[in-house]
Design a protein around this motif. Structure first.
Motif: not given
Length: 328
Positions: A188-199
């Protein structure tokens, strides 16, 4: 980990399996062999093993999973319960329905969850419609904002594999979490990026690939006809016609030794792989028996897989660096 000002373990218990029977028309979407007394003992064993977060949904067993949690956790106010709304249920017939979920249904759905859970407030409430259009999801969250203000829930989120949906909702004050698929087979690379960037809090659904990463099944295993894994649903990629998908079995065999590094069981290694992505992620593997949850909670002793094992697994499991979201 600190969530909602409450210390919780980095591991939860998924409560779909304990819900038992549930149907969509004639199609069974529940797990087999659940037993209520065993389920309650399993919940208590989870607490004994250090698990403090329990993930359920109104849909699981058409309300039955929530009722079991309410009974088992009646004297455990510090245990965190995550539940979901958006799927219609009929408790008497154990039927669920996927009719459109609209904002005017939100209040009644939340009250139903509160009643079954025997609680005055829900810790975290998730929208259970994976592919709901963003604008419609926002209208649901507007209603949840009002219920949060009224004290009926502490925070809300979305059970979705669409990273753009999570990104859009992340700007809301009450939006705290996303539940999505992540496991050795799909990172899930795209979701991982979102959750990490948005906390955002990451609740990891299908961390054991619906049991495939437990090691209990091989090419000769056949799921019971009334088990959801024999349903033939289009999203049931780990199993086909009630049997293990050979493509995933081949991938599992390629990394089995790496997942069992340093004496881990396969289950503990699969959970360790998730913590190797981020130790802030909270996998929520489903469990039906005390033995299962004791093996799962044992992963807390080991923690994340070693970096060397993580890197070698990545070299053996082919990844598309531009892999899109995998909606369910």
């Amino acid at each position: 980990m600190n969530f909602l000002n409450t210390e919780i373990s980095p591991l939860g218990m998924g409560c779909w399996p304990i819900g038992g029977k549930m149907y969509w028309g004639e199609q069974s979407l529940g797990y087999t062999r659940s037993d209520d007394e065993t389920s309650i003992r399993t919940i208590h064993a989870a607490l004994d093993g250090g698990i403090t977060l329990f993930d359920t949904a109104a849909a699981y067993g058409a309300g039955h999973s929530e009722r079991l949690l309410g009974k088992a956790l009646k004297h455990q106010p510090d245990a965190l319960i995550v539940t979901k709304i958006g799927v219609g249920i009929d408790e008497a017939s154990r039927q669920i329905s996927f009719d459109p979920f609209t904002p005017d249904q939100v209040g009644l759905a939340v009250d139903g969850c509160l009643s079954r859970l025997e609680r005055d407030r829900i810790d975290l409430l998730l929208l259970h419609v994976n592919d709901m259009p963003i604008a419609q999801g926002e209208a649901v969250f507007d209603e949840l904002d009002q219920l949060k203000e009224a004290g009926k829930l502490r925070a809300y989120g979305w059970s979705t594999d669409h990273s753009e949906s999570a990104r859009a909702a992340s700007t809301r004050d009450g939006f705290e979490a996303v539940e999505y698929v992540l496991n050795v087979f799909f990172d899930a690379p795209r979701m991982q990026q979102v959750v990490q960037e948005e906390g955002l809090l990451s609740l990891i659904r299908s961390p054991l690939a619906m049991g495939l990463l437990s090691g209990k099944y091989d090419q000769n295993s056949v799921m019971a006809p009334n088990d959801v894994r024999a349903s033939g649903e289009s999203w049931m990629e780990y199993y086909s016609d009630g049997r293990v998908n050979p493509d995933f079995m081949q991938k599992l065999e390629a990394v089995r030794d790496l997942l069992t590094t340093n004496g881990r069981t396969l289950v503990q290694g699969a959970l360790g792989w998730i913590w190797g992505q981020s130790e802030t992620y909270v996998p929520i593997p489903g469990a039906r028996t005390e033995e299962q949850i004791e093996g799962i909670s044992g992963a807390l002793t080991f923690g994340a897989l070693p970096v060397e094992a993580m890197n070698e697994i990545e070299s053996l499991i082919s990844r598309n660096p531009n892999e899109p979201d995998r909606p369910r």
